[in-house]
Write an enzyme that holds these catalytic residues in place. Structure first.
Site, mmCIF file in Angstrom:
data_model
loop_
_atom_site.group_PDB
_atom_site.id
_atom_site.type_symbol
_atom_site.label_atom_id
_atom_site.label_comp_id
_atom_site.label_asym_id
_atom_site.label_seq_id
_atom_site.Cartn_x
_atom_site.Cartn_y
_atom_site.Cartn_z
ATOM 1 N N SER A 1 0.618 3.793 1.801
ATOM 2 C CA SER A 1 0.937 4.271 3.156
ATOM 3 C C SER A 1 2.272 3.700 3.636
ATOM 4 C CB SER A 1 -0.173 3.887 4.134
ATOM 5 O OG SER A 1 -1.359 4.574 3.809
ATOM 6 N N CYS B 1 -7.709 -2.541 3.865
ATOM 7 C CA CYS B 1 -7.346 -1.143 3.641
ATOM 8 C C CYS B 1 -7.995 -0.586 2.375
ATOM 9 C CB CYS B 1 -5.827 -0.935 3.610
ATOM 10 S SG CYS B 1 -5.364 0.783 3.293
ATOM 11 N N CYS C 1 0.838 -1.204 0.000
ATOM 12 C CA CYS C 1 0.000 0.000 0.000
ATOM 13 C C CYS C 1 0.873 1.254 0.000
ATOM 14 C CB CYS C 1 -0.884 -0.009 1.251
ATOM 15 S SG CYS C 1 -1.929 1.448 1.442
ATOM 16 N N HIS D 1 0.104 -3.152 6.817
ATOM 17 C CA HIS D 1 -1.091 -2.883 7.637
ATOM 18 C C HIS D 1 -2.363 -3.383 6.959
ATOM 19 C CE1 HIS D 1 -0.788 0.217 4.636
ATOM 20 N NE2 HIS D 1 -2.081 0.365 4.750
ATOM 21 N N HIS E 1 5.010 5.633 1.857
ATOM 22 C CA HIS E 1 5.311 6.935 2.468
ATOM 23 C C HIS E 1 6.358 6.780 3.567
ATOM 24 C CE1 HIS E 1 2.521 9.762 0.661
ATOM 25 N NE2 HIS E 1 1.457 9.037 0.954
HETATM 26 ZN ZN LIG Z 1 -3.208 1.070 3.230
#
Ligand SMILES: [Zn+2]
Ligand SMILES: [Zn+2]
Length: 366
Positions: free
Chosen positions: A45, A168, A43, A64, A48
């Site tokens: 995220s 997610c 993902c 996650h 990042h």
């Molecule tokens: Zn995510």
């Protein structure tokens, strides 16, 4: 099988590749659950954090968006038992804070540490050193120990890679449409950014029968994906001003514009794409310190609304099973989102493909 050591992909330094290492996993303490990971998504995220755009501390195990099978439960855990298939929520839910009481548990402000267990201690270690785990999960590992309320038991006939994405991308994107913006049938929608979450905003808008769904991206391969997930029109932002193109297509702007990149500039574009009384909804997660600017008069004389949504404004115990039922009924496409599957030792390749915008979603399958 319970492990005391396992393989995990560890972030030791920002801007560096994840390193596959042998780490130690402690058994669950009271109120915690140990899950064998079946699949975990790659993902943005996590990306990042790898790039250092979000800094939370190191060394850390990222990951996650995950699903797996419950191995064992700590003392006092009810509602989930060994052998259960489960989707992992990346948010806690203390059950007693103001936001949990409001039914907004993904915003729970109860437990403190986001990278260790609720008692402030770590379950994963390397040479006597604690390893942080993203969102109390850290699923780029063979197994995880997580707070029990983050483990949502699910029917056991759904492939793990599909289940992982419910944790997610699917919930964030579809939830933005149905829970946060509450898009009405027949309304017009623009979606800026057609990655894993953006495609789910698009299919969420199709699910609630939006009349026009305009997908906006800079990459033609992503706009092609967008059509497969329900976009009625596509706009390539590199072929001229995206706002003007959306306005021209929709006779002056859309009822709902979703920003799914996480960029100050595209947030401004989302606001400008909405028609009078329209809603701009920020889904994308910007690097820390980003800013946007806008004309405040818009919010008065056009009654423009600007909202944000975190994790699809979901209630995981209600929304995860719903998303799965919609998927199994053919009303949401989740298997179709998965354009690449990797093993854990190919994880860095997974992030390189994500960075180049080559995939709808990549998933690590164990
Ligand atoms: Zn995510
Ligand atoms: Zn709470």
């Amino acid at each position: 099988m319970l492990l005391d050591t396992m393989k995990a992909a560890v972030l030791n330094d920002y801007g560096q590749a994840l390193e596959l290492e042998e780490v130690r996993l402690d058994p669950p303490r009271p109120g915690e659950v140990q899950v064998r990971i079946g699949a975990t998504g790659v993902c943005h995220s996590d990306y990042h954090v790898i790039k250092g755009e979000w800094k939370y501390g190191l060394p850390m195990i990222l990951g996650h968006e995950a699903a797996g099978v419950v191995e064992t439960v700590g003392e006092g855990v009810g509602g989930v038992k060994p052998g259960d298939h489960a989707v992992i929520s990346f948010r806690p839910a203390c059950g007693v804070c103001r936001l949990c009481a409001m039914g907004r548990s993904v915003l729970c402000e109860g437990p403190g540490d986001r990278f260790k267990m609720h008692d402030g201690t770590a379950r994963v270690h390397r040479d006597g050193q604690d390893l942080l785990v993203l969102a109390r999960v850290g699923s780029f590992a063979e197994q995880v120990v997580v707070p029990a309320e983050q483990v949502i038991p699910i029917r056991d006939d759904v492939p793990m890679d599909v289940l992982a994405l419910i944790g997610c991308a699917v919930t964030t994107g579809v939830g933005a449409v149905v829970n946060a913006a509450k898009v009405e049938p027949g309304s017009t929608v623009a979606v800026i950014g057609c990655g894993g979450v953006g495609l789910n905003v698009i299919q969420g808008a199709a699910l609630v029968n939006a009349s026009r769904i305009v997908a906006v991206d800079l990459l033609d391969n992503k706009l092609e994906y967008a059509r497969q997930f329900g976009a009625t029109d596509t706009v390539n932002g590199s072929a001229g001003d995206a706002v003007e193109q959306v306005r021209a297509l929709t006779g002056g702007g859309v009822d709902y514009a979703f920003e799914v990149i996480g960029n100050g500039k595209t947030v401004e574009q989302a606001i400008q794409m909405t028609r009078v009384a329209g809603t701009a909804c920020i889904v994308g997660m910007a690097p820390q310190g980003s800013t946007s600017s806008f004309d405040p008069l818009l919010f008065v004389n056009k009654e423009t609304k600007l909202i944000g949504t975190w994790y699809g404004s979901a209630r995981p115990r209600i929304d995860f099973p719903r998303m799965i039922e919609l998927t199994m009924a053919g009303k949401l496409k989740v298997n179709e989102l998965i354009s690449r599957r990797y093993s854990l030792d190919q994880i860095n390749e997974g992030f390189e493909c994500l960075g180049r915008g080559e995939v709808a979603r990549g998933v690590i399958v164990f």
